[in-house]
Design a protein around this motif. Structure first.
Motif, mmCIF file in Angstrom:
data_model
loop_
_atom_site.group_PDB
_atom_site.id
_atom_site.type_symbol
_atom_site.label_atom_id
_atom_site.label_comp_id
_atom_site.label_asym_id
_atom_site.label_seq_id
_atom_site.Cartn_x
_atom_site.Cartn_y
_atom_site.Cartn_z
ATOM 1 N N GLY A 128 35.293 -53.864 -1.970
ATOM 2 C CA GLY A 128 35.130 -54.541 -0.689
ATOM 3 C C GLY A 128 34.095 -55.644 -0.752
ATOM 4 O O GLY A 128 33.484 -55.997 0.255
ATOM 5 N N GLY A 129 33.878 -56.179 -1.973
ATOM 6 C CA GLY A 129 32.901 -57.246 -2.148
ATOM 7 C C GLY A 129 31.493 -56.764 -2.417
ATOM 8 O O GLY A 129 30.586 -57.570 -2.614
ATOM 9 N N LYS A 130 31.280 -55.462 -2.444
ATOM 10 C CA LYS A 130 29.945 -54.912 -2.688
ATOM 11 C C LYS A 130 29.596 -54.978 -4.175
ATOM 12 O O LYS A 130 30.459 -55.109 -5.036
ATOM 13 N N PHE A 131 28.299 -54.858 -4.468
ATOM 14 C CA PHE A 131 27.815 -54.850 -5.853
ATOM 15 C C PHE A 131 27.619 -53.396 -6.273
ATOM 16 O O PHE A 131 26.659 -52.748 -5.886
ATOM 17 N N VAL A 132 28.565 -52.906 -7.052
ATOM 18 C CA VAL A 132 28.527 -51.525 -7.549
ATOM 19 C C VAL A 132 28.344 -51.560 -9.063
ATOM 20 O O VAL A 132 29.037 -52.305 -9.759
#
Length: 365
Positions: free
Chosen positions: A277-281
């Motif tokens: 979802g566009g997050k930095f994981v």
């Protein structure tokens, strides 16, 4: 000379002597520190990390970063001053040299071992991702390595497919050792194999290999520290045929700990939408063909490296949770995972923003 001046001079000379000794005296330690972190969804050195051909792929967003640890080389001899500095530095970890290079392992041997583990982790990542997607993968047991000066040298070769041992079908790598060790050292054991060249030719022609041969080898006694047992001097592994091409382009990285993040990157590229979802994981963890996530070393350093690059969430092998939670960098959420399915479920919550029920690491695990 005044007494006070003499005392100061003696103290200065003593300090200089101690500093010289600290610089000159080697100590049996090595240093680990946070290494590079690479987005498996992006590019590295100008080319995509994951390259898929022969199957529809989809656009991705955000980060699914694999993480690494830097270590001093096997032949580097640290001095006392460097060891003290390493102990005091927050982002470094000083460990006994034998922890990283046991039994006098050389730099070349360590590099080769790490390369083999990295290659195997890539294969398992592909298998785990495709199985999660319901894509069939053909697998078989092979001779992975043949030890020099062993009974198997010149008789078996890397890439030979092991169909049976003493007539008993081989289904997984562990079966090979189990069947060989039924013998006493000095007894003969018979391998039924498909030679590596025949297997390669069959794969190229998209057919099932039919040519097999029996190879009889006289076992010898093991020489390691465990109980004496019959061996032939090979290690068994698994090889696969994939229905389309998946290449992982990442040089100068070794070991098996990127398996989970490679698997998630492959899954993301083969499915519509974005896993993050566009997050930095970021994350780490070994993975096997069944999708089980295993523990790794240097977890505290990997979380530091990930957070310094902007990671918000860190997928953490369950067995590493307690250790990682002791020194969690501020702003980083540690998410406990045992399988690729756990990781996919966590990513679903992360991309939706509904993170209240994420399985988070604690000091108890």
């Amino acid at each position: 000379m005044p007494r006070r001046t003499a005392t100061m001079l003696a103290s200065t000379l003593m300090l200089i002597a101690l500093l010289c000794a600290g610089v000159l005296i080697p100590v049996p330690y090595a240093v680990m520190s946070p290494g590079p972190t690479v987005n498996t969804l992006g590019e590295h050195d100008g080319e995509p990390v994951l390259q898929i051909a022969g199957h529809k792929t989809y656009g991705t967003s955000g980060h699914l970063n694999m993480t690494t640890v830097r270590v001093t080389s096997a032949d580097y001899r640290m001095n006392l001053v460097e060891a003290v500095y390493g102990w005091l530095a927050h982002d470094n970890k000083v460990v006994p040299h034998d922890t990283l290079y046991p039994d006098g392992k050389t730099e070349e041997q360590s590099t080769q071992e790490n390369a083999e583990e990295f290659s195997q982790s890539q294969e398992s990542a592909k298998v785990a991702a495709l199985k999660e997607l319901g894509v069939p993968v053909k697998s078989w047991v092979i001779v992975s390595t043949v030890l020099k000066d062993s009974p198997a040298e010149g008789r078996l070769h890397a890439g030979d497919v092991i169909k049976a041992v003493d007539g008993a079908a081989v289904k997984q790598p562990a079966d090979v050792a189990k069947l060989v060790t039924k013998h006493k050292p000095g007894e003969s054991v018979t391998f039924t194999i498909v030679p590596a060249k025949e297997q390669a030719a069959a794969e190229k022609a998209n057919r099932t290999p039919t040519k097999t041969q029996d190879v009889t080898i006289t076992t010898k006694a093991s020489t390691d520290s465990g109980a004496k047992r019959a061996i032939v001097g090979i290690s068994a592994g698994t090889d696969h045929t994939f229905p389309f091409s998946i290449d992982i382009k990442l040089a100068d990285v070794g070991g098996p700990s990127a398996g989970l993040m490679f698997a998630l990157g492959i899954y993301d590229k083969l499915t519509p939408g974005s896993l993050t979802g566009g997050k930095f994981v970021a994350g780490t963890g070994t993975i096997d063909d069944a999708g089980t996530v295993g523990p790794i070393g240097g977890i505290e350093l990997k979380t530091v490296g990930a957070r310094s690059k902007g990671a918000q969430y860190f997928l953490t092998p369950a067995e590493n949770c307690a250790s990682a939670a002791k020194e969690t960098p501020g702003g980083l959420t540690l998410v406990k995972v045992k399988t690729i399915n756990d990781a996919l479920a966590a990513l679903k919550d992360i991309r939706s923003g509904d993170t209240a029920d994420l399985p988070k690491c604690t000091a108890k695990g």
